[in-house]
Design a protein around this motif. Sequence first.
Motif, short mmCIF file in Angstrom:
data_model
loop_
_atom_site.label_atom_id
_atom_site.label_comp_id
_atom_site.label_asym_id
_atom_site.label_seq_id
_atom_site.Cartn_x
_atom_site.Cartn_y
_atom_site.Cartn_z
N PHE A 182 0.60 -9.72 -0.51
CA PHE A 182 -0.62 -9.58 0.28
C PHE A 182 -1.32 -10.93 0.45
O PHE A 182 -2.44 -10.97 0.93
CB PHE A 182 -1.58 -8.64 -0.44
CG PHE A 182 -2.23 -9.25 -1.64
CD1 PHE A 182 -1.51 -9.50 -2.78
CD2 PHE A 182 -3.57 -9.61 -1.62
CE1 PHE A 182 -2.10 -10.09 -3.88
CE2 PHE A 182 -4.17 -10.19 -2.71
CZ PHE A 182 -3.44 -10.43 -3.85
N SER A 221 -0.10 -9.27 9.92
CA SER A 221 -1.44 -8.79 10.25
C SER A 221 -2.34 -10.01 10.46
O SER A 221 -2.22 -11.00 9.72
CB SER A 221 -2.00 -7.93 9.12
OG SER A 221 -1.24 -6.76 8.94
N THR A 269 -2.18 -4.32 1.54
CA THR A 269 -2.02 -5.20 2.68
C THR A 269 -2.52 -4.59 3.98
O THR A 269 -2.27 -3.43 4.27
CB THR A 269 -0.53 -5.55 2.84
OG1 THR A 269 -0.10 -6.18 1.65
CG2 THR A 269 -0.30 -6.47 4.02
N ILE A 286 -1.73 -12.22 7.12
CA ILE A 286 -0.96 -11.72 5.98
C ILE A 286 0.44 -11.47 6.51
O ILE A 286 0.64 -10.65 7.41
CB ILE A 286 -1.55 -10.43 5.39
CG1 ILE A 286 -2.95 -10.68 4.83
CG2 ILE A 286 -0.65 -9.89 4.29
CD1 ILE A 286 -3.63 -9.43 4.32
N GLY A 287 1.42 -12.16 5.93
CA GLY A 287 2.78 -12.00 6.37
C GLY A 287 3.34 -10.65 5.96
O GLY A 287 2.82 -9.98 5.06
N TYR A 319 -6.03 -5.52 -5.39
CA TYR A 319 -5.71 -6.93 -5.23
C TYR A 319 -6.96 -7.80 -5.39
O TYR A 319 -8.00 -7.49 -4.81
CB TYR A 319 -5.10 -7.19 -3.86
CG TYR A 319 -3.82 -6.44 -3.59
CD1 TYR A 319 -3.45 -6.12 -2.31
CD2 TYR A 319 -2.97 -6.05 -4.62
CE1 TYR A 319 -2.29 -5.42 -2.04
CE2 TYR A 319 -1.80 -5.36 -4.37
CZ TYR A 319 -1.46 -5.05 -3.08
OH TYR A 319 -0.30 -4.37 -2.83
#
Lengths: 113, 112
Positions: free
Chosen positions: A99, A32, B97, A93-94, B31
Amino acid sequence: GDSVTQMEGPVTLSEEAFLTINCTYTATGYPSLFWYVQYPGEGLQLLLKATKADDKGSNKGFEATYRKETTSFHLEKGSVQVSDSAVYFCALIGNTGGFKTIFGAGTRLFVKA
Amino acid sequence: NAGVTQTPKFQVLKTGQSMTLQCAQDMNHEYMSWYRQDPGMGLRLIHYSVGAGITDQGEVPNGYNVSRSTTEDFPLRLLSAAPSQTSVYFCASSPPTGYGYTFGSGTRLTVV
């Protein structure tokens, strides 16, 4: 590991000029991608994002397209204003889990009236 | 207003002193992360947490401790301040995420 490379600044433009800030990335799979903006004395603010190839993120006249073939996410704006003067950060973000966000070094933009 | 609140905004420490930077968020984000920002070096991750009771190290964890006893709070402790820890510290939170961070306004720390 994952990484983000941005064009070095500062970038100085006159009001109403066209803006491009280059960003390329290294990551496995489909990360992302994000652009953040930081105004003087403030924290970073999320400007726009794209989560899959060919997606275009847009906000406040800024745009960036997720290009998988060139691993790029360049930020553009058709007509900058003095109020756009800030530091712009490209980030990813991989998708290998977790995250953690990887940031580029930032590009400072000055817009002259 | 909803968001991430950091305190204090400014702090001056003497070498060897300890202190805690506070961070609280009211968005129920799982997070949370701490970054430091230094000129020419972008943002570097110090510690992060994926939920209450779970923390892990980032790329520059030495000299810092964290804990996450609640979803809302994520304090950063400097154990024995050194001049190399002079920096601007940002706390950030996010849902899972892909959504991006919400950042606090930062703490500017000077160690003399």
